[in-house]
Design a protein around this motif. Sequence first.
Motif, PDB file in Angstrom:
ATOM      1  N   LEU A 184       0.830  -1.202   0.000  1.00  0.00           N
ATOM      2  CA  LEU A 184       0.000   0.000   0.000  1.00  0.00           C
ATOM      3  C   LEU A 184       0.869   1.259   0.000  1.00  0.00           C
ATOM      4  O   LEU A 184       0.593   2.211  -0.732  1.00  0.00           O
ATOM      5  CB  LEU A 184      -0.920   0.004   1.221  1.00  0.00           C
ATOM      6  CG  LEU A 184      -2.113  -0.949   1.197  1.00  0.00           C
ATOM      7  CD1 LEU A 184      -2.836  -0.927   2.537  1.00  0.00           C
ATOM      8  CD2 LEU A 184      -3.085  -0.591   0.081  1.00  0.00           C
ATOM      9  N   LEU A 185       1.903   1.256   0.805  1.00  0.00           N
ATOM     10  CA  LEU A 185       2.787   2.423   0.874  1.00  0.00           C
ATOM     11  C   LEU A 185       3.476   2.666  -0.463  1.00  0.00           C
ATOM     12  O   LEU A 185       3.672   3.818  -0.872  1.00  0.00           O
ATOM     13  CB  LEU A 185       3.829   2.222   1.982  1.00  0.00           C
ATOM     14  CG  LEU A 185       3.277   2.227   3.416  1.00  0.00           C
ATOM     15  CD1 LEU A 185       4.343   1.756   4.396  1.00  0.00           C
ATOM     16  CD2 LEU A 185       2.765   3.614   3.802  1.00  0.00           C
ATOM     17  N   ARG A 186       3.830   1.585  -1.144  1.00  0.00           N
ATOM     18  CA  ARG A 186       4.447   1.726  -2.472  1.00  0.00           C
ATOM     19  C   ARG A 186       3.458   2.347  -3.451  1.00  0.00           C
ATOM     20  O   ARG A 186       3.800   3.267  -4.201  1.00  0.00           O
ATOM     21  CB  ARG A 186       4.912   0.356  -2.964  1.00  0.00           C
ATOM     22  CG  ARG A 186       5.519   0.371  -4.372  1.00  0.00           C
ATOM     23  CD  ARG A 186       5.812  -1.034  -4.855  1.00  0.00           C
ATOM     24  NE  ARG A 186       4.620  -1.879  -4.864  1.00  0.00           N
ATOM     25  CZ  ARG A 186       3.681  -1.838  -5.807  1.00  0.00           C
ATOM     26  NH1 ARG A 186       3.794  -0.985  -6.827  1.00  0.00           N
ATOM     27  NH2 ARG A 186       2.632  -2.627  -5.748  1.00  0.00           N
ATOM     28  N   ARG A 187       2.214   1.838  -3.427  1.00  0.00           N
ATOM     29  CA  ARG A 187       1.191   2.361  -4.337  1.00  0.00           C
ATOM     30  C   ARG A 187       0.861   3.812  -4.037  1.00  0.00           C
ATOM     31  O   ARG A 187       0.564   4.595  -4.941  1.00  0.00           O
ATOM     32  CB  ARG A 187      -0.082   1.526  -4.224  1.00  0.00           C
ATOM     33  CG  ARG A 187       0.008   0.141  -4.840  1.00  0.00           C
ATOM     34  CD  ARG A 187      -1.315  -0.593  -4.685  1.00  0.00           C
ATOM     35  NE  ARG A 187      -2.430   0.213  -5.161  1.00  0.00           N
ATOM     36  CZ  ARG A 187      -3.712  -0.065  -4.927  1.00  0.00           C
ATOM     37  NH1 ARG A 187      -4.040  -1.124  -4.197  1.00  0.00           N
ATOM     38  NH2 ARG A 187      -4.678   0.700  -5.401  1.00  0.00           N
ATOM     39  N   LEU A 188       0.916   4.170  -2.770  1.00  0.00           N
ATOM     40  CA  LEU A 188       0.576   5.533  -2.354  1.00  0.00           C
ATOM     41  C   LEU A 188       1.767   6.486  -2.458  1.00  0.00           C
ATOM     42  O   LEU A 188       1.655   7.665  -2.101  1.00  0.00           O
ATOM     43  CB  LEU A 188       0.063   5.515  -0.908  1.00  0.00           C
ATOM     44  CG  LEU A 188      -1.261   4.782  -0.695  1.00  0.00           C
ATOM     45  CD1 LEU A 188      -1.488   4.517   0.785  1.00  0.00           C
ATOM     46  CD2 LEU A 188      -2.420   5.591  -1.275  1.00  0.00           C
ATOM     47  N   GLU A 189       2.887   5.960  -2.918  1.00  0.00           N
ATOM     48  CA  GLU A 189       4.117   6.748  -3.070  1.00  0.00           C
ATOM     49  C   GLU A 189       4.570   7.343  -1.736  1.00  0.00           C
ATOM     50  O   GLU A 189       4.871   8.537  -1.617  1.00  0.00           O
ATOM     51  CB  GLU A 189       3.928   7.847  -4.119  1.00  0.00           C
ATOM     52  CG  GLU A 189       3.608   7.284  -5.511  1.00  0.00           C
ATOM     53  CD  GLU A 189       3.463   8.370  -6.565  1.00  0.00           C
ATOM     54  OE1 GLU A 189       3.483   9.563  -6.201  1.00  0.00           O
ATOM     55  OE2 GLU A 189       3.342   8.009  -7.750  1.00  0.00           O
ATOM     56  N   LEU A 190       4.618   6.455  -0.741  1.00  0.00           N
ATOM     57  CA  LEU A 190       5.114   6.827   0.590  1.00  0.00           C
ATOM     58  C   LEU A 190       6.279   5.908   0.970  1.00  0.00           C
ATOM     59  O   LEU A 190       6.241   5.226   2.001  1.00  0.00           O
ATOM     60  CB  LEU A 190       3.989   6.724   1.626  1.00  0.00           C
ATOM     61  CG  LEU A 190       2.780   7.635   1.438  1.00  0.00           C
ATOM     62  CD1 LEU A 190       1.700   7.314   2.461  1.00  0.00           C
ATOM     63  CD2 LEU A 190       3.190   9.107   1.535  1.00  0.00           C
TER      64      LEU A 190
END
Length: 227
Positions: A47-53
């Motif tokens: 999720l963090l990768r997809r959210l660019e975090l």
Amino acid sequence: MIPLLVLGAIILVAAGVPGLWVRRVMGRYRTPGDRYRMTGAELARDLLRRLELPHVEVEQTTQGDHYDPLRRRIGLSRENYEGRSLTAVTVAAHEVGHAVQDAIGYRPLHWRTRMVRWATAGQRVGAGLLLGLPLILAVSRSPALLLPAAALGVAGLATGVLVHLVTLPTEFDASFRRAMPLLEAGYLHPEDRPHARRILQAAALTYVAAAAMSLLNVWLWLRLLRP
């Protein structure tokens, strides 16, 4: 006397029931343990990768599931970090929700972070004052000092109640405005959606139990200090 006892009983029930319900809900959906292909930690990182975090780290912790806005880290308990249950992935998504709040400058989260700092100090000072009342009396030999010291002590403990209550809107936002839409975007089995909502509700209501326990602590001290 009777109204005070009734109030104490109400606070005690309020402190215990939410906590028991939260544990029951979390435990119920820990099985089957291989419900999902990703662990809680893997889902959080995805999720963090997809959210660019990418700057937000995910780690295993013994301090309970949480998001640390100062260190930009998500901490997951071992069962949620390694687990593949519905509870594990849902709790992980909830903590990612807090990371999203932090990234977009969600003010209630930042207010809570600041409040926690002074509330923690306030609770320590309050507990120290209350426990030190006999010493204050022995050193000052002035019973008149006990009342303001006790009042400051109880006020210090009460800051914990305030923080937990302020935390509630932040928790519900992380659960239902952030985590649930993320989970519904291809991560959840369709039949698990209502169960995930219950888990997210439980994650938010954890702070209701914490607030009630803090309130019970304040009430017990007030009863103890009552003439």
